[in-house]
Design a protein around this motif. Sequence first.
Motif, PDB file in Angstrom:
ATOM      1  N   ASN A 111      -5.032  -1.796  -6.791  1.00 48.30           N
ATOM      2  CA  ASN A 111      -4.683  -0.672  -5.735  1.00 48.30           C
ATOM      3  C   ASN A 111      -3.485  -0.399  -5.435  1.00 48.30           C
ATOM      4  OD1 ASN A 111      -4.174  -3.370  -4.767  1.00 48.30           O
ATOM      5  ND2 ASN A 111      -5.013  -2.991  -2.746  1.00 48.30           N
ATOM      6  N   TYR A 112      -2.624  -0.639  -6.638  1.00 49.37           N
ATOM      7  CA  TYR A 112      -0.980  -0.421  -6.535  1.00 49.37           C
ATOM      8  C   TYR A 112      -0.637   0.416  -7.682  1.00 49.37           C
ATOM      9  CZ  TYR A 112      -1.904  -4.448  -9.439  1.00 49.37           C
ATOM     10  OH  TYR A 112      -2.428  -5.243 -10.340  1.00 49.37           O
ATOM     11  N   ASN A 113       0.592   0.792  -7.691  1.00 47.61           N
ATOM     12  CA  ASN A 113       1.063   1.743  -8.707  1.00 47.61           C
ATOM     13  C   ASN A 113       1.601   0.960  -9.894  1.00 47.61           C
ATOM     14  OD1 ASN A 113       0.602   3.949  -6.669  1.00 47.61           O
ATOM     15  ND2 ASN A 113       2.898   3.792  -6.348  1.00 47.61           N
ATOM     16  N   ASN A 114       1.580   1.676 -11.159  1.00 53.38           N
ATOM     17  CA  ASN A 114       2.124   0.814 -12.258  1.00 53.38           C
ATOM     18  C   ASN A 114       3.134   1.694 -12.864  1.00 53.38           C
ATOM     19  OD1 ASN A 114      -0.639  -1.175 -14.081  1.00 53.38           O
ATOM     20  ND2 ASN A 114       0.061  -0.985 -11.760  1.00 53.38           N
ATOM     21  N   GLY A 115       4.473   1.530 -12.596  1.00 58.32           N
ATOM     22  CA  GLY A 115       5.267   2.314 -13.014  1.00 58.32           C
ATOM     23  C   GLY A 115       5.318   3.814 -12.625  1.00 58.32           C
ATOM     24  N   LYS A 116       5.054   4.959 -13.391  1.00 62.68           N
ATOM     25  CA  LYS A 116       5.069   6.496 -12.892  1.00 62.68           C
ATOM     26  C   LYS A 116       3.709   6.524 -12.416  1.00 62.68           C
ATOM     27  CE  LYS A 116       4.626   8.789 -17.275  1.00 62.68           C
ATOM     28  NZ  LYS A 116       4.964   9.816 -17.935  1.00 62.68           N
ATOM     29  N   TYR A 117       2.748   5.614 -12.996  1.00 62.35           N
ATOM     30  CA  TYR A 117       1.125   5.803 -12.552  1.00 62.35           C
ATOM     31  C   TYR A 117       0.803   5.412 -11.190  1.00 62.35           C
ATOM     32  CZ  TYR A 117       0.604   6.924 -17.586  1.00 62.35           C
ATOM     33  OH  TYR A 117       0.912   7.629 -18.689  1.00 62.35           O
ATOM     34  N   LYS A 118       0.296   6.172 -10.571  1.00 60.29           N
ATOM     35  CA  LYS A 118       0.134   6.011  -8.965  1.00 60.29           C
ATOM     36  C   LYS A 118      -1.430   5.786  -8.741  1.00 60.29           C
ATOM     37  CE  LYS A 118       1.101   8.491  -4.713  1.00 60.29           C
ATOM     38  NZ  LYS A 118       1.602   9.648  -3.996  1.00 60.29           N
ATOM     39  N   GLU A 147      -3.020 -11.145  -1.746  1.00 59.08           N
ATOM     40  CA  GLU A 147      -2.624  -9.804  -1.138  1.00 59.08           C
ATOM     41  C   GLU A 147      -0.959  -9.880  -0.873  1.00 59.08           C
ATOM     42  OE1 GLU A 147      -4.167  -8.770   3.211  1.00 59.08           O
ATOM     43  OE2 GLU A 147      -5.414  -8.066   1.510  1.00 59.08           O
ATOM     44  N   ASN A 148      -0.378  -8.749  -0.944  1.00 64.63           N
ATOM     45  CA  ASN A 148       1.084  -8.668  -0.206  1.00 64.63           C
ATOM     46  C   ASN A 148       0.846  -7.982   1.104  1.00 64.63           C
ATOM     47  OD1 ASN A 148       0.954  -6.189  -0.796  1.00 64.63           O
ATOM     48  ND2 ASN A 148       2.685  -6.013  -2.198  1.00 64.63           N
ATOM     49  N   ASN A 149       2.043  -8.057   1.843  1.00 66.57           N
ATOM     50  CA  ASN A 149       1.952  -7.332   2.931  1.00 66.57           C
ATOM     51  C   ASN A 149       1.720  -5.867   2.867  1.00 66.57           C
ATOM     52  OD1 ASN A 149       4.449  -6.237   1.871  1.00 66.57           O
ATOM     53  ND2 ASN A 149       5.604  -6.939   3.180  1.00 66.57           N
ATOM     54  N   GLN A 150       1.401  -5.172   1.741  1.00 72.57           N
ATOM     55  CA  GLN A 150       1.136  -3.716   1.663  1.00 72.57           C
ATOM     56  C   GLN A 150      -0.314  -3.786   1.228  1.00 72.57           C
ATOM     57  OE1 GLN A 150       4.230  -2.567  -1.213  1.00 72.57           O
ATOM     58  NE2 GLN A 150       4.950  -1.128   0.436  1.00 72.57           N
ATOM     59  N   HIS A 151      -0.962  -5.105   1.013  1.00 71.53           N
ATOM     60  CA  HIS A 151      -2.482  -5.449   0.834  1.00 71.53           C
ATOM     61  C   HIS A 151      -2.524  -4.991  -0.625  1.00 71.53           C
ATOM     62  CE1 HIS A 151      -3.292  -5.787   4.938  1.00 71.53           C
ATOM     63  NE2 HIS A 151      -2.753  -4.717   5.293  1.00 71.53           N
ATOM     64  N   HIS A 152      -1.551  -5.061  -1.369  1.00 72.28           N
ATOM     65  CA  HIS A 152      -1.933  -4.946  -2.992  1.00 72.28           C
ATOM     66  C   HIS A 152      -2.531  -6.191  -3.225  1.00 72.28           C
ATOM     67  CE1 HIS A 152       1.712  -1.933  -3.291  1.00 72.28           C
ATOM     68  NE2 HIS A 152       0.676  -1.545  -2.799  1.00 72.28           N
ATOM     69  N   GLN A 153      -3.570  -6.095  -4.033  1.00 70.89           N
ATOM     70  CA  GLN A 153      -4.553  -7.210  -4.572  1.00 70.89           C
ATOM     71  C   GLN A 153      -4.157  -8.045  -5.805  1.00 70.89           C
ATOM     72  OE1 GLN A 153      -8.496  -6.658  -3.954  1.00 70.89           O
ATOM     73  NE2 GLN A 153      -8.341  -5.776  -2.064  1.00 70.89           N
ATOM     74  N   TYR A 154      -3.733  -9.151  -5.727  1.00 73.23           N
ATOM     75  CA  TYR A 154      -3.115 -10.046  -6.815  1.00 73.23           C
ATOM     76  C   TYR A 154      -4.060 -11.053  -7.012  1.00 73.23           C
ATOM     77  CZ  TYR A 154       1.138  -7.401  -6.028  1.00 73.23           C
ATOM     78  OH  TYR A 154       2.220  -6.453  -5.518  1.00 73.23           O
ATOM     79  N   PHE A 155      -3.508 -11.972  -7.977  1.00 74.76           N
ATOM     80  CA  PHE A 155      -4.396 -13.495  -8.053  1.00 74.76           C
ATOM     81  C   PHE A 155      -3.172 -14.679  -8.246  1.00 74.76           C
ATOM     82  CE2 PHE A 155      -4.243 -12.099 -12.187  1.00 74.76           C
ATOM     83  CZ  PHE A 155      -3.695 -13.447 -13.252  1.00 74.76           C
ATOM     84  N   ALA A 200       2.131 -15.914  -8.112  1.00 78.82           N
ATOM     85  CA  ALA A 200       1.416 -14.758  -7.931  1.00 78.82           C
ATOM     86  C   ALA A 200       1.380 -13.887  -9.175  1.00 78.82           C
ATOM     87  CB  ALA A 200       1.560 -14.228  -6.773  1.00 78.82           C
ATOM     88  N   PHE A 201       0.138 -13.083  -9.530  1.00 78.58           N
ATOM     89  CA  PHE A 201       0.496 -12.360 -10.713  1.00 78.58           C
ATOM     90  C   PHE A 201      -0.422 -10.912 -10.402  1.00 78.58           C
ATOM     91  CE2 PHE A 201       0.137 -16.733 -11.770  1.00 78.58           C
ATOM     92  CZ  PHE A 201       0.870 -16.884 -12.666  1.00 78.58           C
ATOM     93  N   LYS A 202      -0.159  -9.970 -11.069  1.00 78.58           N
ATOM     94  CA  LYS A 202      -0.718  -8.807 -11.051  1.00 78.58           C
ATOM     95  C   LYS A 202      -0.789  -8.075 -12.436  1.00 78.58           C
ATOM     96  CE  LYS A 202       3.526  -5.947 -10.210  1.00 78.58           C
ATOM     97  NZ  LYS A 202       4.151  -5.155  -9.198  1.00 78.58           N
TER      98      LYS A 202
END
Length: 230
Positions: A69-76, A174-182, A201-203
């Motif tokens: 649920n987060y952006n990857n480079g230019k991919y949104k 998750e970070n403060n923007q609720h991006h989900q990591y492990f 932490a990793f994504k």
Amino acid sequence: MKRTFFIITVILFISCKKNDKEELIKSTIKNDSLKIYTSDSLQSSVKNDLKIGNTYNSAELSVAGIFINYNNGKYKFEEDHPDFLIDSTLSEDEKYQVLSALNNENLKVEKAIRITDFGVLNVNDKGNILEVLFKKEKKDYWKVVDILNIGKAIDEDEHQYKIEGNRYLSFSCENNQHHQYFGVVINKIDKSGKYEKVLRAFKFDLEKEKIIEVDLKKEKVECFPEIGDE
């Protein structure tokens, strides 16, 4: 006759409740934070051969889907299209054409990344906990694109998430923007119901097809116990 009807009704009721429970579990796994499970069917020969670039039949392993649920480079990432990461430079018309093409799973489309083309497997390799990132090559085949050695498990149990030094592998971060990591955490819960300290932490970066370590000096990441953990 009434007794027979009663028994049949009870059986049908139990069966329906069981199916409802199974659907609830599936929904929880999909909609909660990142979940990664070890494959019971992972053959020893496959486990010993897990190397970047190697390809395996899906029957040899059980690759788990990932949620991003987060952006990857230019991919949104867009909430309206959670199965895809879409090129942010596209116009609305171009984006519509890309999304229409992506509905056909047999088409390889540029300008977007189909998240379901990637999967991950948690493996205890002789006491080393590995996160293995896969990309779908074709219908029944997955290629290893990245492997991350998390650390030493306390034993070689296939379902081992405890790491030496009272550390634990958590999949609800998750970070403060609720991006989900492990992440790797100190295996102790604080008063607020979170792990006391996040060590690493990793994504997933699907554009680069890599597992990326998050810089905890730049991002605050919190991890929470999995559902069912005590």
